[in-house]
Structures are given as C-alpha cells and as structure tokens.
Design a protein around this motif. Structure first.
Motif, PDB file in Angstrom:
ATOM      1  N   TYR A  95      18.160  22.002 -55.895  1.00  0.00           N
ATOM      2  CA  TYR A  95      19.459  21.389 -55.723  1.00  0.00           C
ATOM      3  C   TYR A  95      20.489  22.359 -56.275  1.00  0.00           C
ATOM      4  CZ  TYR A  95      17.557  16.672 -54.855  1.00  0.00           C
ATOM      5  OH  TYR A  95      16.921  15.575 -54.329  1.00  0.00           O
TER       6      TYR A  95
ATOM      7  N   LYS B 111      29.431  17.299 -56.463  1.00  0.00           N
ATOM      8  CA  LYS B 111      28.193  16.544 -56.498  1.00  0.00           C
ATOM      9  C   LYS B 111      26.970  17.449 -56.570  1.00  0.00           C
ATOM     10  CE  LYS B 111      29.044  14.364 -52.627  1.00  0.00           C
ATOM     11  NZ  LYS B 111      28.893  13.394 -51.505  1.00  0.00           N
ATOM     12  N   VAL B 112      25.888  16.866 -57.021  1.00  0.00           N
ATOM     13  CA  VAL B 112      24.591  17.537 -56.956  1.00  0.00           C
ATOM     14  C   VAL B 112      24.120  17.458 -55.504  1.00  0.00           C
ATOM     15  CG1 VAL B 112      22.215  17.515 -57.767  1.00  0.00           C
ATOM     16  CG2 VAL B 112      24.065  16.901 -59.331  1.00  0.00           C
TER      17      VAL B 112
ATOM     18  N   MET C 275      25.650  25.918 -60.153  1.00  0.00           N
ATOM     19  CA  MET C 275      24.470  25.677 -60.982  1.00  0.00           C
ATOM     20  C   MET C 275      23.346  25.279 -60.036  1.00  0.00           C
ATOM     21  SD  MET C 275      23.405  25.497 -64.185  1.00  0.00           S
ATOM     22  CE  MET C 275      24.379  24.744 -65.486  1.00  0.00           C
TER      23      MET C 275
ATOM     24  N   PHE D  44      19.585  23.823 -59.661  1.00  0.00           N
ATOM     25  CA  PHE D  44      18.581  23.042 -60.369  1.00  0.00           C
ATOM     26  C   PHE D  44      17.274  23.011 -59.580  1.00  0.00           C
ATOM     27  CE2 PHE D  44      21.286  21.532 -63.627  1.00  0.00           C
ATOM     28  CZ  PHE D  44      22.487  21.155 -63.072  1.00  0.00           C
TER      29      PHE D  44
ATOM     30  N   THR E  95      12.426   9.146 -51.569  1.00  0.00           N
ATOM     31  CA  THR E  95      13.638   8.793 -52.303  1.00  0.00           C
ATOM     32  C   THR E  95      13.368   7.833 -53.448  1.00  0.00           C
ATOM     33  OG1 THR E  95      14.040   7.045 -50.692  1.00  0.00           O
ATOM     34  CG2 THR E  95      15.138   9.144 -50.314  1.00  0.00           C
TER      35      THR E  95
ATOM     36  N   PHE F 108      14.108  17.268 -63.432  1.00  0.00           N
ATOM     37  CA  PHE F 108      14.969  18.420 -63.201  1.00  0.00           C
ATOM     38  C   PHE F 108      14.895  19.400 -64.359  1.00  0.00           C
ATOM     39  CE2 PHE F 108      17.637  17.454 -59.502  1.00  0.00           C
ATOM     40  CZ  PHE F 108      17.351  16.111 -59.302  1.00  0.00           C
ATOM     41  N   GLY F 109      15.043  20.669 -64.035  1.00  0.00           N
ATOM     42  CA  GLY F 109      15.206  21.681 -65.061  1.00  0.00           C
ATOM     43  C   GLY F 109      16.643  21.718 -65.552  1.00  0.00           C
ATOM     44  N   SER F 110      16.899  22.603 -66.505  1.00  0.00           N
ATOM     45  CA  SER F 110      18.241  22.711 -67.083  1.00  0.00           C
ATOM     46  C   SER F 110      19.184  23.556 -66.254  1.00  0.00           C
ATOM     47  CB  SER F 110      18.149  23.293 -68.497  1.00  0.00           C
ATOM     48  OG  SER F 110      17.449  22.416 -69.339  1.00  0.00           O
TER      49      SER F 110
ATOM     50  N   TYR G  65      20.158   7.981 -62.793  1.00  0.00           N
ATOM     51  CA  TYR G  65      20.002   9.243 -63.500  1.00  0.00           C
ATOM     52  C   TYR G  65      21.209   9.476 -64.394  1.00  0.00           C
ATOM     53  CZ  TYR G  65      16.034  10.846 -60.673  1.00  0.00           C
ATOM     54  OH  TYR G  65      14.796  10.982 -60.086  1.00  0.00           O
TER      55      TYR G  65
ATOM     56  N   GLN H 245      23.372  12.655 -66.399  1.00  0.00           N
ATOM     57  CA  GLN H 245      23.558  14.099 -66.425  1.00  0.00           C
ATOM     58  C   GLN H 245      24.572  14.487 -67.490  1.00  0.00           C
ATOM     59  OE1 GLN H 245      25.289  16.071 -62.974  1.00  0.00           O
ATOM     60  NE2 GLN H 245      24.161  17.956 -63.406  1.00  0.00           N
TER      61      GLN H 245
ATOM     62  N   SER I  95      26.348  20.792 -67.847  1.00  0.00           N
ATOM     63  CA  SER I  95      25.519  22.007 -67.746  1.00  0.00           C
ATOM     64  C   SER I  95      24.025  21.737 -67.903  1.00  0.00           C
ATOM     65  CB  SER I  95      25.958  23.049 -68.797  1.00  0.00           C
ATOM     66  OG  SER I  95      27.305  23.414 -68.578  1.00  0.00           O
ATOM     67  N   GLN I  96      23.622  20.541 -67.583  1.00  0.00           N
ATOM     68  CA  GLN I  96      22.194  20.221 -67.586  1.00  0.00           C
ATOM     69  C   GLN I  96      21.814  19.536 -66.275  1.00  0.00           C
ATOM     70  OE1 GLN I  96      20.432  18.376 -71.000  1.00  0.00           O
ATOM     71  NE2 GLN I  96      21.904  19.292 -72.415  1.00  0.00           N
ATOM     72  N   GLY I  97      20.516  19.495 -66.001  1.00  0.00           N
ATOM     73  CA  GLY I  97      20.055  18.803 -64.812  1.00  0.00           C
ATOM     74  C   GLY I  97      20.037  17.300 -65.014  1.00  0.00           C
ATOM     75  N   PRO I  98      20.104  16.550 -63.920  1.00  0.00           N
ATOM     76  CA  PRO I  98      20.007  15.091 -64.038  1.00  0.00           C
ATOM     77  C   PRO I  98      18.690  14.672 -64.687  1.00  0.00           C
ATOM     78  CG  PRO I  98      20.778  15.728 -61.848  1.00  0.00           C
ATOM     79  CD  PRO I  98      20.336  16.980 -62.531  1.00  0.00           C
TER      80      PRO I  98
ATOM     81  N   PHE J 157      16.152  11.297 -65.257  1.00  0.00           N
ATOM     82  CA  PHE J 157      15.805   9.931 -64.868  1.00  0.00           C
ATOM     83  C   PHE J 157      15.991   8.984 -66.043  1.00  0.00           C
ATOM     84  CE2 PHE J 157      13.373   6.754 -62.563  1.00  0.00           C
ATOM     85  CZ  PHE J 157      12.762   6.023 -63.567  1.00  0.00           C
TER      86      PHE J 157
ATOM     87  N   GLN K 269      14.406   2.796 -63.150  1.00  0.00           N
ATOM     88  CA  GLN K 269      14.271   2.470 -61.742  1.00  0.00           C
ATOM     89  C   GLN K 269      13.809   1.032 -61.607  1.00  0.00           C
ATOM     90  OE1 GLN K 269      10.855   3.987 -59.186  1.00  0.00           O
ATOM     91  NE2 GLN K 269      12.517   5.130 -58.236  1.00  0.00           N
TER      92      GLN K 269
ATOM     93  N   TYR L 139      24.439   8.356 -62.467  1.00  0.00           N
ATOM     94  CA  TYR L 139      24.322   8.262 -61.018  1.00  0.00           C
ATOM     95  C   TYR L 139      23.423   7.097 -60.634  1.00  0.00           C
ATOM     96  CZ  TYR L 139      25.885  13.165 -61.090  1.00  0.00           C
ATOM     97  OH  TYR L 139      26.588  14.332 -61.293  1.00  0.00           O
TER      98      TYR L 139
ATOM     99  N   GLY M 159      17.547   4.853 -51.658  1.00  0.00           N
ATOM    100  CA  GLY M 159      17.084   5.611 -50.507  1.00  0.00           C
ATOM    101  C   GLY M 159      18.168   5.690 -49.455  1.00  0.00           C
TER     102      GLY M 159
ATOM    103  N   THR N 144      14.498  12.857 -49.741  1.00  0.00           N
ATOM    104  CA  THR N 144      14.683  13.057 -51.170  1.00  0.00           C
ATOM    105  C   THR N 144      16.047  12.530 -51.577  1.00  0.00           C
ATOM    106  OG1 THR N 144      14.527  14.688 -52.938  1.00  0.00           O
ATOM    107  CG2 THR N 144      15.614  15.381 -50.918  1.00  0.00           C
ATOM    108  N   LEU N 145      16.391  12.686 -52.825  1.00  0.00           N
ATOM    109  CA  LEU N 145      17.544  12.016 -53.396  1.00  0.00           C
ATOM    110  C   LEU N 145      18.869  12.564 -52.888  1.00  0.00           C
ATOM    111  CD1 LEU N 145      16.377  11.790 -57.090  1.00  0.00           C
ATOM    112  CD2 LEU N 145      16.419   9.961 -55.399  1.00  0.00           C
TER     113      LEU N 145
ATOM    114  N   PHE O 280      22.713  12.441 -54.161  1.00  0.00           N
ATOM    115  CA  PHE O 280      23.581  12.080 -55.282  1.00  0.00           C
ATOM    116  C   PHE O 280      24.997  11.836 -54.800  1.00  0.00           C
ATOM    117  CE2 PHE O 280      21.180  12.753 -59.199  1.00  0.00           C
ATOM    118  CZ  PHE O 280      20.052  13.395 -58.719  1.00  0.00           C
ATOM    119  N   GLY O 281      25.616  10.792 -55.385  1.00  0.00           N
ATOM    120  CA  GLY O 281      27.040  10.588 -55.185  1.00  0.00           C
ATOM    121  C   GLY O 281      27.815  11.243 -56.308  1.00  0.00           C
TER     122      GLY O 281
END
Lengths: 115, 112
Positions: free
Chosen positions: A35, A42-43, A89, A91, A100, A106-108, B36, B38, B41-44, B46, B49, B87, B91, B99-100, B102-103
C-alpha cells in the motif's frame, strides 16, 4: 505480537532512478500486499501477491512497479524509474488469508522521497 | 458499494470514553466491519472486527446494530497515546479488489 518489518525506513532518490523497498512479512503468512500513502491522503492499495504471483493490482501499479519474493522471507517492491509523484510512505502488509474480512498486519513503512 | 462514512475529526480529553460511529448503508451480507488505527508515520494497526451485536477486546468495543448499517467503535478512558486516525472498513465488492479499501478515517485528538 509478530511484526512485519520494512527496510529502509527512509529512502531518498533522484527522479528516474530505480528503488527497491524491502519487507519481511510475518513468517506463517501467505498473502502479501503493498500500500502507499501520499502525505495527507488516504492509504491506497497497490498490489496483492500470493503463491509467487500477483493476485490483484490497482491502477496505480503500472509497468514501472514490480514485486518479487526472491527467497522464503523477503518481499520486495521495485519502482523502475521513479517520478516525483511516487514520493509517499509505502507500507507492506501480510495476512494469513486473503479477502476484505481478513486481518492485515502492516509494517512501519518506508518513506520514499523522489527529488 | 459498501462505502463508509465517518466523522473527519473528533476531540476528547484524557479519561473520557470516545465513541466513533461509522455508517455503511450498503454493507453486504458477507462483510465484516473492521477498524484500524494509524499513528503518524506508521502503518495501520488492526483494532477490532465484528459481524453483528457486540465485540470487545483489550483495546476497544465494537457495537453493531441488527441492521448492520452502522457501527460504533468505543474506546474506554482514552489517553494521549490514543491520538490517531481511526479507519472503519467493510468489504467493497465494487472496488474490484479483494483487499482493504481505506477511506479518510477519523482523526481523534486527545487532550490533557
């Protein structure tokens, strides 16, 4: 908790250069993703990968992008000729199952700056 | 299209309970609702659910009414470190991706 690790954390490159972003997914996961997130936006999904081939890719993932699992642990994203608008960035993520409704880890991220 | 709508931002103070509601009027029968978090500067990451009713874990609770057209993420007694973007995802069969998607998420700011 298991982690997805990404290297480098920051990458600065000149426009037109090739970059390779590296990721080590969680060891028992079989589905891998890239991503990206442009600053303030947005991501966005780029690509999913399973069984050594691309499962899905978005319209962002054009011919300049490629992914590879060169060995049993690494998952890479290559941008062949970087453009200014590739600055973002990036990811990496992995999951046990696709879809879904699956939990993604996710990584950093790798902050890519194209000058 | 299982598009989600959530507030752009929310403000809270330390120790308060925060409830972030997400609407997803067109959720499909097989879709789960996933949240999720976030940090900058980091990934989302979880959080939680659920499919229906209530789900609780060590971080949050998720309330889903019977019609599943909305859901509420509840964060008990927030701290400064809960400041993040949250977030809500469901689906999205019409996105073309399995896959996901994101909004824009909800930016939660927790103040002292």
């Amino acid at each position: 908790e298991p982690e997805v690790t990404q290297t480098p954390s920051h990458q600065v490159t000149q426009m037109g250069q090739e970059v390779i972003l590296r990721c080590v997914p969680i060891s028992n996961h079989l589905y891998f993703y890239w991503y990206r997130q442009i600053l303030g936006q947005k991501v966005e999904f780029l690509v999913s990968f399973y069984n050594n081939e691309i499962s899905e890719k978005s319209e962002i993932f054009d011919d300049q992008f490629s992914v590879e699992r060169p060995d049993g642990s690494n998952f890479t994203l290559k941008i062949r000729s970087t453009k200014l608008e590739d600055s973002a960035m990036y990811f990496c993520a992995s999951s046990e199952e696709p879809g879904t409704n699956e939990k993604l880890f996710f990584g950093s991220g790798t902050q890519l700056s194209v000058l | 299209l299982a598009k989600t709508t959530q507030p752009i931002s929310m403000d809270s103070y330390e120790g308060q309970e925060v409830n972030i509601t997400c609407s997803h009027n067109n959720i499909a029968t097989n879709d789960y609702i996933t949240w999720y978090q976030q940090f900058p500067s980091q990934g989302p990451r979880f959080i939680i659910q659920g499919y229906k009713t209530k789900v609780t874990n060590e971080v949050a609770s998720l309330f889903i009414p019977a019609d599943r057209k909305s859901s509420t993420l509840s964060l008990p007694r927030v701290s400064l470190s809960d400041t993040a973007v949250y977030y809500c995802l469901v689906g999205d069969e019409n996105s073309g991706y399995s896959t996901l998607t994101f909004g824009k998420g909800t930016m939660l700011l927790v103040s002292p």
